[in-house]
Enzyme design. Structure first.
Site: not given
Ligand code: FPP
Length: 254
Positions: A26, A43, A137
């Site tokens: 997150d 992301h 892993l």
């Molecule tokens: C939450 O942060 C994150 C996600 C919904 C997506 C997680 C994805 C990645 C870390 C990208 C990499 C993944 C792969 C499989 C390559 P948010 O967008 O909710 O953050 P915020 O709360 O700050 O808005």
């Protein structure tokens, strides 16, 4: 709850490791906003942080690592962000598969992957196949995953099985109580063991429908660090904190 106030931690000082670590990745959006970048760029930075984290985790005696990469609720985000996430995942897998094989990282997925875009399903199938013999892993990508969906899915499977017993005249078997072991066989994560350490960077203190059954006795670690900044040292802090926990599983300390 953990604090961020630990000094630098030496890996050699940690003696007890969790078997299964789960992480809610997150804070990508806020990380991007702080830097005047788009959410998709956040992301992408999260993907790069994940790259570095996996390279570290594979060197540790931790056999299972689950990632909340896309939840059943993430479809509610703008189409452009959803698409950017799926594109990023394809890119991540295509770029990393040979590296994973070299390092001994086995890729698997949990969730209703039948709803993923076609290209993602194809790429995922290919990386799962290519890494199936890797054994250092297991990285469990939770994709279109939600615990409530998973639990309902398991309940439906068991109901269908019981109905089959009825149809075959096996009334006793049809009326057997459901055991925890039987139920667990139908979870998307099967046969991965329960979560020992549940990590959530990004400042929120909630579980957000992630591995609810599996985390019944997990130690919950929260930090304000945003996921793109969650590095090797942050992981060490979490592991050092985990080692200090007294895990009683409802019983008493020795
Ligand atoms: C939450 O942060 C994150 C996600 C919904 C997506 C997680 C994805 C990645 C870390 C990208 C990499 C993944 C792969 C499989 C390559 P948010 O967008 O909710 O953050 P915020 O709360 O700050 O808005």
């Amino acid at each position: 709850m953990a604090s961020d106030a630990h000094p630098e931690i030496e890996l050699s000082s940690i003696k007890t490791f969790p078997v299964h670590v789960a992480i809610v990745m997150d804070g990508n959006g806020r990380w991007a906003k702080n830097k005047g970048l788009s959410r998709s760029e956040g992301h992408r930075a999260g993907g790069e942080a994940l790259d570095r984290l996996l390279d570290f985790v594979v060197t540790l005696p931790i056999p299972f690592f689950s990632l909340y990469a896309f939840s059943t609720e993430n479809w509610k985000r703008p189409v452009s962000e959803v698409q950017a996430l799926w594109d990023l995942m394809n890119e991540f897998f295509e770029k990393r598969v040979d590296h994973c094989i070299q390092k001994g990282i086995k890729i698997r997925a949990s969730g209703d992957v039948s709803k993923l875009p076609l290209l993602n399903r194809k790429v995922l199938k290919r990386v799962i196949k290519k890494t199936e013999n890797c054994s250092h892993l297991t990285v469990n990508f939770c994709l279109n995953y939600g615990s409530r969906d998973e639990i309902l899915h398991a309940a439906e499977k068991i109901m269908q099985e019981r109905l089959e017993f009825y149809k075959n005249g096996q009334k006793n078997k049809a009326e057997e109580s459901i055991t925890e072991e039987e139920f667990e066989k139908y979870l998307y994560t099967h046969p991965i063991p329960p979560v020992d350490l549940f990590l959530r960077p990004g400042g929120e203190k909630r579980i957000s429908n992630f591995l609810l059954w599996q985390s019944a006795y997990a130690e919950l670690y929260f930090t304000d660090k945003l996921f793109p900044d969650f590095d090797q040292n942050e992981m060490l802090k979490a592991l050092a904190w985990f080692e200090g926990r007294d895990r009683r599983y409802g019983s008493l300390s020795e």
